[in-house]
Design a protein around this motif. Structure first.
Motif, PDB file in Angstrom:
ATOM      1  N   ILE A   1       0.848  -1.183   0.000  1.00 43.42           N
ATOM      2  CA  ILE A   1       0.000   0.000   0.000  1.00 43.42           C
ATOM      3  C   ILE A   1       0.889   1.240   0.000  1.00 43.42           C
ATOM      4  O   ILE A   1       1.839   1.327   0.778  1.00 43.42           O
ATOM      5  CB  ILE A   1      -0.927   0.030   1.231  1.00 43.42           C
ATOM      6  CG1 ILE A   1      -1.945  -1.109   1.162  1.00 43.42           C
ATOM      7  CG2 ILE A   1      -1.635   1.380   1.355  1.00 43.42           C
ATOM      8  CD1 ILE A   1      -2.764  -1.257   2.426  1.00 43.42           C
ATOM      9  N   PHE A   2       0.582   2.182  -0.871  1.00 43.07           N
ATOM     10  CA  PHE A   2       1.184   3.512  -0.838  1.00 43.07           C
ATOM     11  C   PHE A   2       0.177   4.446  -0.177  1.00 43.07           C
ATOM     12  O   PHE A   2      -0.950   4.569  -0.665  1.00 43.07           O
ATOM     13  CB  PHE A   2       1.472   4.022  -2.253  1.00 43.07           C
ATOM     14  CG  PHE A   2       2.625   3.372  -2.957  1.00 43.07           C
ATOM     15  CD1 PHE A   2       3.732   4.126  -3.325  1.00 43.07           C
ATOM     16  CD2 PHE A   2       2.619   2.021  -3.269  1.00 43.07           C
ATOM     17  CE1 PHE A   2       4.803   3.547  -3.994  1.00 43.07           C
ATOM     18  CE2 PHE A   2       3.671   1.430  -3.936  1.00 43.07           C
ATOM     19  CZ  PHE A   2       4.776   2.188  -4.295  1.00 43.07           C
ATOM     20  N   ASP A   3       0.569   5.098   0.909  1.00 38.76           N
ATOM     21  CA  ASP A   3      -0.368   5.992   1.578  1.00 38.76           C
ATOM     22  C   ASP A   3       0.384   7.015   2.411  1.00 38.76           C
ATOM     23  O   ASP A   3       1.582   6.856   2.696  1.00 38.76           O
ATOM     24  CB  ASP A   3      -1.347   5.208   2.469  1.00 38.76           C
ATOM     25  CG  ASP A   3      -2.688   5.920   2.626  1.00 38.76           C
ATOM     26  OD1 ASP A   3      -2.762   7.141   2.401  1.00 38.76           O
ATOM     27  OD2 ASP A   3      -3.678   5.240   2.985  1.00 38.76           O
ATOM     28  N   GLU A   4      -0.331   8.058   2.797  1.00 41.09           N
ATOM     29  CA  GLU A   4       0.218   9.090   3.661  1.00 41.09           C
ATOM     30  C   GLU A   4       0.502   8.477   5.030  1.00 41.09           C
ATOM     31  O   GLU A   4      -0.315   7.726   5.563  1.00 41.09           O
ATOM     32  CB  GLU A   4      -0.794  10.240   3.762  1.00 41.09           C
ATOM     33  CG  GLU A   4      -0.337  11.433   4.533  1.00 41.09           C
ATOM     34  CD  GLU A   4      -0.755  11.370   5.991  1.00 41.09           C
ATOM     35  OE1 GLU A   4      -0.245  12.173   6.773  1.00 41.09           O
ATOM     36  OE2 GLU A   4      -1.582  10.508   6.359  1.00 41.09           O
ATOM     37  N   VAL A   5       1.639   8.783   5.606  1.00 36.13           N
ATOM     38  CA  VAL A   5       2.103   8.082   6.800  1.00 36.13           C
ATOM     39  C   VAL A   5       1.551   8.666   8.089  1.00 36.13           C
ATOM     40  O   VAL A   5       1.082   7.935   8.963  1.00 36.13           O
ATOM     41  CB  VAL A   5       3.654   8.063   6.847  1.00 36.13           C
ATOM     42  CG1 VAL A   5       4.159   7.524   8.179  1.00 36.13           C
ATOM     43  CG2 VAL A   5       4.198   7.229   5.699  1.00 36.13           C
ATOM     44  N   ARG A   6       1.598   9.985   8.237  1.00 39.06           N
ATOM     45  CA  ARG A   6       1.328  10.618   9.531  1.00 39.06           C
ATOM     46  C   ARG A   6      -0.048  10.253  10.086  1.00 39.06           C
ATOM     47  O   ARG A   6      -0.180   9.900  11.251  1.00 39.06           O
ATOM     48  CB  ARG A   6       1.441  12.146   9.390  1.00 39.06           C
ATOM     49  CG  ARG A   6       1.295  12.925  10.683  1.00 39.06           C
ATOM     50  CD  ARG A   6       1.302  14.421  10.404  1.00 39.06           C
ATOM     51  NE  ARG A   6       0.167  14.810   9.598  1.00 39.06           N
ATOM     52  CZ  ARG A   6      -1.019  15.162  10.098  1.00 39.06           C
ATOM     53  NH1 ARG A   6      -1.213  15.177  11.400  1.00 39.06           N
ATOM     54  NH2 ARG A   6      -2.011  15.505   9.301  1.00 39.06           N
ATOM     55  N   ARG A   7      -1.083  10.327   9.262  1.00 43.04           N
ATOM     56  CA  ARG A   7      -2.445  10.011   9.717  1.00 43.04           C
ATOM     57  C   ARG A   7      -2.888   8.616   9.315  1.00 43.04           C
ATOM     58  O   ARG A   7      -3.496   7.891  10.101  1.00 43.04           O
ATOM     59  CB  ARG A   7      -3.441  11.025   9.154  1.00 43.04           C
ATOM     60  CG  ARG A   7      -3.347  12.417   9.701  1.00 43.04           C
ATOM     61  CD  ARG A   7      -4.435  13.304   9.119  1.00 43.04           C
ATOM     62  NE  ARG A   7      -5.751  12.934   9.615  1.00 43.04           N
ATOM     63  CZ  ARG A   7      -6.878  13.453   9.134  1.00 43.04           C
ATOM     64  NH1 ARG A   7      -6.842  14.332   8.146  1.00 43.04           N
ATOM     65  NH2 ARG A   7      -8.041  13.077   9.636  1.00 43.04           N
ATOM     66  N   ASN A   8      -2.617   8.248   8.073  1.00 41.37           N
ATOM     67  CA  ASN A   8      -3.244   7.042   7.540  1.00 41.37           C
ATOM     68  C   ASN A   8      -2.604   5.746   8.004  1.00 41.37           C
ATOM     69  O   ASN A   8      -3.154   4.668   7.781  1.00 41.37           O
ATOM     70  CB  ASN A   8      -3.310   7.115   6.018  1.00 41.37           C
ATOM     71  CG  ASN A   8      -4.376   8.094   5.555  1.00 41.37           C
ATOM     72  OD1 ASN A   8      -5.210   8.526   6.349  1.00 41.37           O
ATOM     73  ND2 ASN A   8      -4.346   8.467   4.295  1.00 41.37           N
ATOM     74  N   SER A   9      -1.439   5.837   8.662  1.00 39.58           N
ATOM     75  CA  SER A   9      -0.933   4.646   9.350  1.00 39.58           C
ATOM     76  C   SER A   9      -1.960   4.192  10.387  1.00 39.58           C
ATOM     77  O   SER A   9      -2.139   2.992  10.629  1.00 39.58           O
ATOM     78  CB  SER A   9       0.397   4.951  10.050  1.00 39.58           C
ATOM     79  OG  SER A   9       1.409   5.211   9.107  1.00 39.58           O
TER      80      SER A   9
END
Length: 441
Positions: free
Chosen positions: A101-109
């Motif tokens: 998965i490629f996703d934004e780290v700060r929130r979407n983790s």
């Protein structure tokens, strides 16, 4: 097998089988039936952020074609997040869990990967393949660690960096020297006063940046959440300094806050925005004579730009091809690939001079610009938190709304936001206890 890579929109196949079930709520996913198991040489990649990979030609240009050459016997299936129809819930309902998965780290983790129990610690694979994370931007790595309960659920793919772009014609018109790398916020403020003018029907604004982004990714690494306790931390002296610094720009007569999109209209002298938005704006009006410099800094932290806004690569806990997935991720973090990605105007996490020097070489709009200014400063690091604490998003929007709409002073706006965040933490904890989802992530 024919040595080729197949890039497909997997959702079409999913919908065709009728596997996506209805959900009564975002927390309840009904799986109708188990789909056929993918072939051993198949790898399913799901991209949520960067959002532009919803366009398959961009994914192919920036990722697909390179995987085709490096892994000729692997079939890659790619799906990009899209709403409605291709969200995390839809894939889970179809029983099709991605491998990467490629996703934004700060929130979407937390908000996505963690919510659906997909998190997987890559530490053992990093050791197994002797992968050197020391070659990556320390701020990106710390962002991953801080969002992974002290583990490593993701490795960085790119940083949607904040950059300062300026309209040279406005500076020339009013006889103001161009911004220089290492410029302080005080210097930027004095520039803004000189550049904010009324000329006939045109109001020239000297500087614009989204205050919520400025606070959330602040250069002093001031946390919104307490590192050791389940409470907010928005009432420090540093937070007052951070807020007072940005609000003075919008107290300059004529320089009231507007969206940075105004830059493309030619009446804003300087903006700080994400690289993705900056690129879009300069392409909206190709007649603007622009250039870039490093973002303004605080004198007590003269080498720090904003904290990393990292998009990462996650291996899912459910994947049966973790070794292959990690080999793909390791390749995507190699100098060989990162140089090619950098040429396309993507800020990569590899701390390699050759990668940085290659930045935007393939983009005509950046030719002759001071692109190395992007790398002049070091990214500030996010604060690490004790594992197990409740995560909610730092509510910097609340701070600015209280200032702009209710005329609160900085201390009051921060105190009220701190109280609101503490309330949200308690509500989130209670909802999770009851089997629900934290709505404040």
């Amino acid at each position: 097998m024919t040595k080729r890579i197949i890039l497909t929109t997997l959702l079409a196949a999913i919908v065709g089988t009728g596997l996506i079930g209805c959900t009564s709520s975002p927390d309840t996913v009904e799986v109708k039936e188990s789909p056929a198991q993918p072939a051993a040489n198949e790898l399913f990649i799901y991209t949520a952020w960067p959002a532009f990979y919803v366009k398959e030609d961009i994914f192919e240009k920036q990722i697909g074609q390179f995987l085709k050459k490096k892994f000729p016997d692997v079939v890659i299936k790619h799906v990009a997040w899209d709403n409605p129809g291709r969200r995390y819930e839809d894939l889970i309902a179809a029983g099709t869990i991605p491998d990467i998965i490629f996703d934004e780290v700060r929130r979407n983790s937390y908000r996505q990967v963690g919510r659906f129990k997909m998190e997987y610690d890559m530490t053992d694979l990093i050791k197994k393949y002797n992968f050197d994370i020391g070659k990556l931007n320390p701020s990106d790595i710390q962002r991953s660690i801080s969002a992974s309960e002290g583990k490593l659920y993701s490795l960085p793919f790119n940083n949607n960096e904040w950059v300062l772009i300026y309209n040279k014609e406005i500076f020339d018109k009013f006889g103001v020297d161009y911004p220089k790398d290492g410029m302080t916020w005080d210097e930027a403020y004095e520039m803004t006063k000189k550049l904010t003018r009324q000329e006939g029907d045109i109001t020239y604004k000297g500087f614009q940046m989204n205050p919520a982004h400025y606070m959330r990714f602040n250069q002093l690494s001031e946390p919104g959440l307490d590192p050791n306790e389940d409470k907010a931390a928005m009432n420090s002296d540093n937070w007052v300094k951070i807020v007072d610094n940005i609000r003075r720009f919008y107290d300059i007569p004529g320089n009231q806050l507007v969206k940075t999109n105004q830059f493309s209209k030619g009446n804003v002298a300087m903006i700080v925005d994400s690289l993705e938005n900056a690129t879009r704006l300069i392409n909206e009006n190709k007649n603007i004579n622009f250039d870039i410099s490093s973002v303004p800094v605080f004198p007590e932290s003269p080498k720090s730009k904003f904290q990393s806004n990292t998009n990462g690569m996650f291996i899912t806990n459910q994947s049966t091809k973790k070794d292959l997935a990690f080999q793909v991720i390791a390749y995507l973090l190699s100098p060989e690939y990162q140089i090619e990605l950098s040429k396309q105007g993507v800020i990569t996490p590899l701390m390699d001079p050759a990668v940085q020097q290659a930045f935007a070489m393939n983009l005509p709009e950046w030719n002759g610009k001071h692109t190395q200014s992007i790398f002049y400063l070091n990214s500030a690091k996010s604060q690490l938190r004790k594992p197990g604490l409740t995560f909610i998003d730092t509510n910097s929007d609340s701070v600015w709304n209280l200032i702009a709409k209710e005329s609160k002073d900085s201390q009051t706006a921060l105190r009220m936001t701190n109280d609101l965040m503490n309330k949200n933490i308690k509500e989130a904890q209670e909802l999770v206890k009851q089997g629900g989802t934290n709505p404040y992530q």
